[in-house]
Motif scaffolding. Structure first.
Motif, short mmCIF file in Angstrom:
data_model
loop_
_atom_site.label_atom_id
_atom_site.label_comp_id
_atom_site.label_asym_id
_atom_site.label_seq_id
_atom_site.Cartn_x
_atom_site.Cartn_y
_atom_site.Cartn_z
N PHE A 117 7.76 -4.38 -4.96
CA PHE A 117 7.45 -2.78 -4.45
C PHE A 117 8.79 -2.55 -3.54
CE2 PHE A 117 2.97 -3.59 -5.63
CZ PHE A 117 2.53 -2.34 -5.90
N SER A 118 9.14 -3.03 -2.75
CA SER A 118 10.34 -2.49 -1.96
C SER A 118 11.73 -2.18 -2.83
CB SER A 118 10.53 -3.38 -0.78
OG SER A 118 11.05 -4.69 -1.05
N GLU A 132 7.17 3.54 -2.70
CA GLU A 132 6.11 4.57 -2.14
C GLU A 132 4.86 3.79 -2.33
OE1 GLU A 132 6.92 7.57 -4.82
OE2 GLU A 132 7.27 8.95 -3.19
N GLY A 133 5.01 2.50 -2.94
CA GLY A 133 3.69 1.34 -2.74
C GLY A 133 2.63 1.97 -3.75
N GLY A 190 0.81 -1.14 -0.03
CA GLY A 190 0.13 -0.29 0.00
C GLY A 190 0.81 1.26 -0.02
N GLY A 191 2.10 1.38 0.84
CA GLY A 191 2.71 2.36 0.69
C GLY A 191 3.21 2.74 2.22
N LEU A 192 4.26 2.48 2.49
CA LEU A 192 5.05 2.79 4.01
C LEU A 192 4.73 4.24 3.86
CD1 LEU A 192 8.29 0.94 4.12
CD2 LEU A 192 6.60 0.89 5.81
N GLY A 193 4.32 4.62 5.16
CA GLY A 193 4.48 6.14 5.39
C GLY A 193 3.28 6.96 5.04
#
Lengths: 239, 296, 326
Positions: C296-297, C302-303, C256-259
């Motif tokens: 993704f990583s 940013e997901g 989904g997106g870290l942070g």
């Protein structure tokens, strides 16, 4: 009472004495240059003054209060602000937020912090980069930003560790002007630098360290012509 | 002779732990990251050894180097595809490298476990024994023949690895990169190659550990989870990045668990190491030998 | 003019993130009108459990940079606190759920103090060990917890729909709470600690205070999620604390997106619902998620939310440049 009193501070790393009973004082409103050959203990001293290292012996007083054992964040709140030789910023936060962190942490309200941040951004020619992540700034712009963060709330004493190293002349001029104006307004500084012309231009008084001890401490011209100082530098160059 | 029995069994387990932990420690030394997929190299080795014997009918003594080879190849692929950003050219990654390393190796672990689960199935296979002798008398202690031979083979591999890392041309380059990556690259050492070699070696060693134990702990897709956790404990106890430290810590943990399982609690024998890990990181973060875990 | 300048950037971004989060939750609120199937409504409820855990882990890992590997353990702790209280003392959920929040929060506080000075891999190792110790204790304390058999937990409501909207209300509260927390200076401090702890300290940020706050709050939210899940499933077992459960939570946040605010909760629904679909096609779900996490990583840090945001910005920039060209 001096603003900053450093009394026989010593620090060793393994067998190496980085600081050997270093003593001097800084009065409020002074702009003091701190010079010395590589490895003379300048950064170690800054690290102790800002709470990142604990001294083995000796004392440091800020406005007459001992600061030994205080954490960096506590010292920052007491008014000891610093920059780092290798610039430190918050790369995944915007330039504006980088400044707001310092303002809020030192007790400014959100509006006050924003107003102040805008002034500084204007002053440092960073306004149009306000919403850009700090990670995208150039090395010189990061130096300016770190510089600005130091002055979000005018500190009791600002410790600047090599702010001019590897910086474009234009930015150097912005920084020097910034320091000059704030000094005129009564701000206290210790300025660590290898850049002698800037030291001569900015600092009325200079302290030279060698092998962890103060070897000269008077007005800048006198220090730079002191034979002991010249030998310390040339000795290093010869080695 | 319960005491002697426990000591010898503990030391033998310690040998297998050391095979795992040395690789993890070398990886940490050179990349300053913990490989959370390390246990899956153990698992792949265990399967390579077992299935090579089962499907191809080859001798376990050939399956063993085969498992090592599989571990090496997977190690090389992982290094090439996923570890490169940690050190080559991506300056903006510097702040996120810890985050990236933890997440990507954790994801890799999840991937390998479930991939094997789909391909081979969740059921345990019994790995072949290296020798048919069921019991060997070691003084007053009786030991299964496989266990003893496997431990001796493990000791041989550990000694060979130690010699390679310490004295060989590439081993010395690895040491140089571990001490100072920038300095080593300025001295003309190919740091990418050094990282690749370390990953291959670490993968191979973990795979051999899995292979040697496949007869005792039969391979399932998640068989590597516990050996991995043990090796985390060991590298923390022995000091991150220190190979001799890892070997000593492995033997200590093996013996400790062996005695603790009898004298303290059998149910909780797997928690001893975990408690040690937390205590060491709290009070002596540099471990018994290696570099400090806290950095300012 | 200047005031507007300040309003842009981070604040505008956070407002958009809040609006999108609310949009996701509004869509979830309408779902039962379309999906009448009780089984699928159950799937959505479990998705909400994971969404809370993902939001809590995101606060810790995504905003504060503390890569804990113990989020599932705190969910399990929450479930067991309310479960054990009702099993041994007949405590009602009204007592059990708050107790779960408090106990998880306290344990999170202690863990936060333990790992205070540890960075990156060391913090990950310590939290992983902590999670395993807790799980092993629960599964071995058979006299108290019934061990691996698990524990029956009483339900709260008679209808699945009641659970559905209760979970949704709590998830909404969590999401709003996080938004209002992150837009205060606290949000600045947490992100500063994530980016550079040393620099944050030099600017006067109280590192100890904010790190422990993040651990405590994240653990308390996870505990709440676990307690609600326990009452819904009417069953808790040590499997809730397995490392693979942590793997699922991390997948959701990273995909989904870290942070980011909407990323983790949006991905929690996507991932969990997709996993129910994939289960029908041979159970490849975990392979797919693991691959996605790696991809993704490695390539899209940013997901999904970052990808969407950029696509949106590009779409908006195109007409503007076209106008400028004229």
């Amino acid at each position: 009472m001096p603003c900053l009193l450093i009394d026989r501070v010593s620090k060793s790393f393994g067998g190496i004495k980085a600081l050997d009973r270093t003593s001097f004082t800084v009065d409020a409103g002074e702009l003091v240059g701190l010079i010395g050959p590589n490895g003379s203990g300048k950064t170690t001293l800054i690290n102790i003054l800002s709470g990142y290292l604990a001294a083995d012996a000796g004392r440091v007083d800020l406005d007459g209060r001992p600061t030994g054992g205080l954490r960096p964040e506590t010292l920052a709140a007491l008014g000891v602000q610093r920059t780092f030789q290798l610039t430190r910023s918050f790369p995944r936060m915007s330039t504006l937020d980088n400044l707001l962190v310092a303002g809020s942490a030192l007790g400014l309200s959100q509006e006050a912090a924003e107003t102040r941040a805008l002034e500084l951004l204007e002053d440092l020619a960073l306004v149009r980069l306000m919403h850009l992540d700090a990670g995208h700034l150039s090395g010189g712009q990061l130096k300016l930003l770190e510089f600005g963060a130091c002055f979000m709330v005018p500190p009791r004493i600002a410790l600047l560790d090599e702010p001019f190293a590897a910086v474009h002349p234009t930015m150097k001029e912005i920084m020097a002007g910034f320091i000059r104006r704030r000094h005129a307004a009564g701000q206290t500084f210790i300025l660590v630098s290898h850049d002698m012309p800037v030291i001569v231009e900015l600092c009325p008084r200079t302290i030279c360290m060698n092998a962890g001890a103060v070897i000269a401490d008077e007005n800048t011209r006198a220090v730079l012509t002191d034979p002991v100082v010249i030998e310390a530098y040339l000795g290093e160059a010869a080695a | 002779m319960l005491t002697l029995d426990l000591a010898i069994n503990g030391l033998i387990i310690g040998v297998f732990y050391a095979l795992m932990a040395i690789g993890l420690s070398l990886i940490f030394g050179i990349l300053k990251v913990v490989n959370f997929a390390h246990g899956e190299f153990y698992m792949l080795g265990a399967y390579a050894y077992t299935l090579a014997g089962l499907l191809l009918g080859i001798s376990p003594w050939i399956s063993l180097p085969f498992a090592f080879l599989v571990g090496m190849i997977v190690g090389l692929i992982v290094e090439r595809l996923l570890m490169r950003p940690l050190y080559s050219g991506y300056t903006s990654w510097a702040v996120m490298r810890d985050e990236y390393a933890v997440i990507v190796t954790f994801g890799l672990s999840l991937l390998l476990i479930n991939l094997v689960d789909k391909i081979v199935g969740p059921y345990a296979y019994k790995g072949p024994a290296l020798v048919d002798v069921t019991r060997i008398a070691l003084g007053p202690v009786l030991i299964s023949g496989h266990r003893l031979i496997a431990a001796l083979a493990g000791i041989g591999v550990i000694i060979a690895t130690g010699l390679i890392v310490r004295y060989s041309y590439w081993g010395r380059q690895i040491q140089a990169v571990a001490q100072n990556r920038l300095g080593a690259s300025l001295a003309g050492i190919d740091t990418a190659k050094a990282s690749a070699i370390v990953f291959a070696l670490a993968g191979g060693l973990a795979a051999v550990s899995g292979a040697l134990l496949a007869n005792i702990f039969n391979p399932t897709p998640d068989v590597g989870v516990f050996p991995a956790i043990k090796s985390y404990v060991i590298v923390v106890l022995g000091g991150m990045g220190s190979v001799p430290g890892s070997i000593v810590a492995s033997l200590i943990l093996g013996v400790l668990e062996s005695f603790g399982g009898v004298y303290i609690s059998y149910q909780y024998r797997d928690t001893f190491g975990l408690v040690i890990l937390i205590l060491v990181l709290m009070f002596r973060p540099q471990g018994l030998f290696g570099e400090r875990a806290r950095d300012v | 003019m200047k005031a507007e300048d300040v309003q842009g950037g981070t604040r505008a971004r956070m407002r958009t993130e809040l609006l999108v989060s609310l949009g996701i939750l509004a869509a979830v609120a309408l779902l039962p009108a379309i999906v009448a199937n009780e089984y699928w409504r159950g799937v959505f409820i479990v998705s909400m459990y994971f969404a809370m855990l993902a939001a809590a882990w995101n606060l810790l890992a995504g905003y504060t940079g503390q890569l804990s590997l113990a989020p599932a353990a705190f969910g399990m702790i929450g479930g067991y606190v309310t479960g054990l209280l009702s099993y041994h003392y007949n405590a009602p959920p009204m007592v059990g759920i708050p107790a779960a929040i408090v106990v998880s929060g306290l344990i999170g506080f202690v863990l936060g103090r333990i790992v205070l000075r540890l960075r990156g891999p060391y913090l990950a190792l310590t939290t992983l060990s902590f999670a395993e110790i807790v799980r092993l204790i629960i599964s071995n304390s058979i006299e108290i917890t019934r061990g691996d058999l698990g524990l029956n937990v009483p339900g709260i409501f008679d209808h699945r729909l009641a659970y559905y909207y209760a979970m949704l209300a709590v998830l909404l509260a969590v999401q709003l709470g996080l938004y209002f927390l992150l837009r205060t200076p606290a949000g600045l401090y947490l992100r500063a600690i994530r980016d550079d702890e040393i620099a944050a300290a030099s600017r006067g940020v109280k590192i100890v205070l904010w790190k422990t706050n993040a651990f405590t709050l994240s653990a308390a939210i996870s505990g709440l999620a676990g307690a609600l899940y326990g009452h819904f499933a009417q069953f808790v077992s040590p499997e809730l604390g397995l490392i693979s459960q942590t793997g699922i939570i991390i997948s959701m946040v990273v995909i989904g997106g870290l942070g980011t605010l909407p990323g983790p909760i949006g991905a929690a629904f996507l991932v969990y619902i997709a996993s129910e679909f994939l289960r029908g096609f041979g159970g490849y779900q975990l392979i797919v998620f693991a691959l996605l996490v790696i991809i993704f990583s490695r390539f899209f840090r940013e997901g999904l939310w970052g990808l969407l945001r950029r696509a949106f910005e590009r779409a908006r920039a195109r007409p503007a440049t076209a106008q400028a060209a004229e």
